[in-house]
Scaffold this motif. Structure first.
Motif, PDB file in Angstrom:
ATOM      1  N   ARG A  76       0.839  -1.195   0.000  1.00 11.96           N
ATOM      2  CA  ARG A  76       0.000   0.000   0.000  1.00 11.96           C
ATOM      3  C   ARG A  76       0.877   1.248   0.000  1.00 11.96           C
ATOM      4  NH1 ARG A  76      -4.395  -1.915  -1.805  1.00 11.96           N
ATOM      5  NH2 ARG A  76      -5.376   0.072  -1.192  1.00 11.96           N
ATOM      6  N   LYS A  77       0.303   2.412  -0.352  1.00  7.23           N
ATOM      7  CA  LYS A  77       1.061   3.644  -0.449  1.00  7.23           C
ATOM      8  C   LYS A  77       0.385   4.767   0.333  1.00  7.23           C
ATOM      9  CE  LYS A  77       3.134   2.769  -4.999  1.00  7.23           C
ATOM     10  NZ  LYS A  77       3.318   3.291  -6.386  1.00  7.23           N
ATOM     11  N   GLY A  78       1.211   5.614   0.956  1.00  4.49           N
ATOM     12  CA  GLY A  78       0.707   6.789   1.642  1.00  4.49           C
ATOM     13  C   GLY A  78       0.788   6.665   3.146  1.00  4.49           C
ATOM     14  N   LEU A  79       0.208   7.660   3.816  1.00  2.00           N
ATOM     15  CA  LEU A  79       0.168   7.715   5.272  1.00  2.00           C
ATOM     16  C   LEU A  79      -1.277   7.708   5.740  1.00  2.00           C
ATOM     17  CD1 LEU A  79       2.868  10.480   5.768  1.00  2.00           C
ATOM     18  CD2 LEU A  79       3.061   8.137   6.619  1.00  2.00           C
ATOM     19  N   ARG A  80      -1.502   7.159   6.928  1.00  2.00           N
ATOM     20  CA  ARG A  80      -2.838   7.164   7.515  1.00  2.00           C
ATOM     21  C   ARG A  80      -2.735   7.614   8.965  1.00  2.00           C
ATOM     22  NH1 ARG A  80      -3.579   7.154   3.160  1.00  2.00           N
ATOM     23  NH2 ARG A  80      -4.427   5.581   1.743  1.00  2.00           N
ATOM     24  N   PRO A 101      -3.889  -5.811   5.914  1.00  2.00           N
ATOM     25  CA  PRO A 101      -3.432  -4.422   5.760  1.00  2.00           C
ATOM     26  C   PRO A 101      -4.597  -3.448   5.955  1.00  2.00           C
ATOM     27  CG  PRO A 101      -2.612  -5.801   3.979  1.00  2.00           C
ATOM     28  CD  PRO A 101      -3.630  -6.617   4.714  1.00  2.00           C
ATOM     29  N   LEU A 102      -4.362  -2.438   6.768  1.00  2.00           N
ATOM     30  CA  LEU A 102      -5.400  -1.446   7.042  1.00  2.00           C
ATOM     31  C   LEU A 102      -5.274  -0.303   6.036  1.00  2.00           C
ATOM     32  CD1 LEU A 102      -5.227  -1.270  10.955  1.00  2.00           C
ATOM     33  CD2 LEU A 102      -6.776  -2.625   9.536  1.00  2.00           C
ATOM     34  N   ASP A 103      -6.173  -0.305   5.065  1.00  3.31           N
ATOM     35  CA  ASP A 103      -6.145   0.743   4.044  1.00  3.31           C
ATOM     36  C   ASP A 103      -7.449   0.698   3.267  1.00  3.31           C
ATOM     37  OD1 ASP A 103      -5.107   2.885   2.671  1.00  3.31           O
ATOM     38  OD2 ASP A 103      -3.929   1.689   1.273  1.00  3.31           O
TER      39      ASP A 103
END
Length: 632
Positions: free
Chosen positions: A437-441, A501-503
């Protein structure tokens, strides 16, 4: 030819009759406003504008009355209707829709001296809110404070400080009976029971919190924040000014937003850059509506960022407004965030006093306690001064939104990242991520962990990694049993699925979604069925009532879910109807906890044997007693 004499002309009505008819039409039908009430309302609202009082500011006017008197007296509603030239029914239906307005009737009706609100949503119920609510009224009476009202209320947006109480507008984190009584003694009336304001200025750089926890404040209430001078001293508003002044290409900014992969962080997850482009292509004038109605139980990330740095958000607003070409901006902030409202209003005043570039028209609007207004079209209805009821689609608000104009709607956190994405480059944001996955949360984590709070983690992190690396592990004596990955509406998963994966888009195959990334952690001392019942009662309370599947369905579901053994077929049918026929996401997502209990926790509702290696929960504040002799 003989002609009859012409009859004398007789007026159909006299001048006095005509004047009386005009007077009758100018009066409200039904109850007439009292002179004293008219004077009180006029004094609070100020001089009447030349064009009359704005219809879209009705909720603001109601807040003005409610703040001053503590309640809404019916005589003042009549006077307000007269002042605004509106039917009394229209004013009443708006006032009665919102939870924070209490309408009282009669000359003798008085507001309580203080109102103590205690959150009874999931995270607070897990930490003893029910016992707090049971004990407070008697203890207040015994202390001679019997004129203080105690109310159970939905999520207050401070889940990391559970249980939470609020004395008028002053929060009491980690509330105890003694702590609330002390707060009432120190702040004995509405005039002083206000949210404290932090004076200290800090430079809060969101990038320094990447792959870390956002630091908590010792008192949990008023962290130091970035003021305008500090923000500009560290490069703030330079990007917005360059863009507005034509020194930066708007298309390049739009391309950066698209390349970053940033998606809406309020729950829907629509690509932000694509949304900008869609609204930009619509006919002018275009508007912007910004959603800080953070009401999802378990969610507090927007409050955490706002109370530390309002200007990073405002710079994102200015950049988006310039790229999309919006002429006016409306910021909708939930009413529970009293400290944030004062902070944001001061930031706006400072920005207007020393603008780094020409500013669009910006208005800060105040919610009134309605979770449904987190839904974009319901929020727009509320900004227009109406009941917060979702609209049917199409048309979509990007085409026909606020005041009938194309509208760019965004969540607070989405715009909070704009400056960093533009200045650091889209690849900086996209470079973070795990498990493909890509990015920030920004995860709002609460429940049975040692260190709850906002965790700025890579997209795709698993709940086990989040607990172990960011939360200090589970509380002593607690083991992971279940978790809610997306707040009240995001479903419930068992510990055996702790490696998902949390997304966005990763949880749907399991009957869940990430939503606003509010993670609530349950242990072996809790039951998932109790969590599901708690959130269903929340949905029942917060349904706007517009559509029958949601209004009736949530109430029926909550009743059926109290049974020791669930009627699986009936609940599944009810969930299907709610999901298929509800107008908006509230009714469509409310059945998610039901489906998850059937799928993963059948042993708790009599649909399967209790696993031999799983201890039954004991002494949990969240648990409700089953019927005597019943088997769960």
């Amino acid at each position: 030819m003989h002609l009859a004499p012409e009859a004398p002309t007789v007026a159909a009505v006299s001048v006095n009759d005509m004047r009386e008819r005009i007077r009758r039409k100018s009066r409200l039908k039904g109850r007439q406003p009292e002179d004293a009430a008219m004077a009180e309302v006029a004094q609070l609202l100020g001089p009447r504008p030349a064009t009359g009082f704005r219809r879209d500011l009705l909720i603001e006017y109601l807040h003005c009355l409610n703040d001053h008197f503590g309640v809404l007296h019916d005589r003042h509603l009549v006077a307000l209707a007269k002042q605004m030239n509106l039917p009394m029914a229209e004013v009443y239906e708006v006032a009665s829709f919102y939870h924070h307005f209490e309408i009282v009737r009669g000359e003798e009706a008085q507001a309580p001296r203080l109102v103590v609100r205690v959150c009874d949503s999931l995270s607070c119920s897990m930490t003893g809110a029910r016992d707090l609510l049971a004990a407070l009224p008697e203890r207040l009476r015994a202390a001679g404070q019997g004129d203080v009202q105690v109310l159970a209320v939905p999520c207050l947006g401070r889940c990391e400080q559970a249980p939470v109480a609020v004395v008028h507008q002053c929060p009491v984190p980690h509330a105890t009976v003694g702590g609330v009584l002390e707060a009432v003694d120190l702040k004995p009336n509405r005039a002083v029971a206000l949210h404290p304001y932090a004076q200290g200025a800090i430079n809060f750089d969101i990038a320094e919190c990447v792959e870390a926890s956002v630091p908590a404040q010792p008192d949990g209430i008023s962290p130091g924040h970035t003021d305008l001078a500090t923000y500009r001293a560290h490069g703030g508003y330079q990007t917005a000014a360059a863009l507005v002044n034509g020194e930066m290409d708007a298309e390049a900014v739009l391309a950066a937003m698209e390349d970053s992969g940033l998606r809406g962080l309020g729950g829907a997850g629509f690509p932000a850059g694509r949304k900008w482009r869609i609204v930009r292509e619509q006919a002018a004038p275009r508007l912007m509506a910004l959603n800080i109605d953070e009401g999802e139980p378990g969610t507090f990330k927007d409050r955490t960022y706002l109370e530390r740095d309002p200007h990073r958000f405002l710079e994102g607003v200015l950049i988006a407004a310039q790229v999309v070409g919006t002429e006016a901006v409306y910021i909708y902030l939930r009413d529970e965030y009293h400290g944030c409202r004062a902070l944001l209003q001061r930031a706006l005043d400072d920005l207007r006093a020393e603008p780094p570039c020409p500013l669009p028209h910006i208005e800060l609007r105040r919610g009134a306690g309605a979770y449904i207004c987190g839904e974009e079209s319901a929020m727009i209805e509320s900004i227009e001064g109406k009941r917060g009821e979702p609209r049917m689609r199409p048309p979509y608000i990007a085409q026909v939104g606020l005041f009938g104009r194309p509208t760019l709607e965004h969540n607070f956190e989405t715009l909070y990242w704009v400056r960093d994405i533009v200045e650091r480059g889209p690849q900086w944001f996209a470079s973070f991520g795990r498990h493909g996955r890509k990015g920030l949360r920004s995860f709002s984590v609460s429940g049975r962990v040692k260190h709850p709070g906002v965790k700025l983690a890579p997209a795709g992190i698993t709940v086990q990694e989040l607990i172990d690396e960011y939360c200090g592990g589970m509380l002593d004596g607690h083991q992971l049993y279940a978790y809610l990955p997306g707040g009240a509406s995001g479903g419930i998963l068992p510990a055996s699925l702790n490696q998902i994966p949390l997304d966005f888009d990763t949880l749907q195959p399991y009957g869940c979604f990430i939503g606003s990334a509010a993670v609530i952690v349950l242990s072996q001392h809790d039951r998932a069925r109790d969590a599901a019942l708690n959130v269903m009662r929340f949905f029942e309370h917060e349904s706007c009532g517009q559509c029958t599947p949601c209004r009736v369905g949530t109430a029926k579901a909550a009743t059926l879910m109290q049974a020791p053994q669930w009627d699986e077929e009936l609940l599944d049918d009810l969930a299907q109807v709610m999901g298929d026929a509800s107008i908006c996401g509230l009714g469509q997502a409310a059945p998610n906890p039901i489906r998850c209990i059937h799928k993963y926790f059948a042993h708790e509702v009599g649909e399967g044997p209790w696993p031999g290696d799983l201890p039954k929960p004991r002494n949990s504040p969240l648990a409700e007693q089953l019927l005597k002799g019943a088997q769960p």
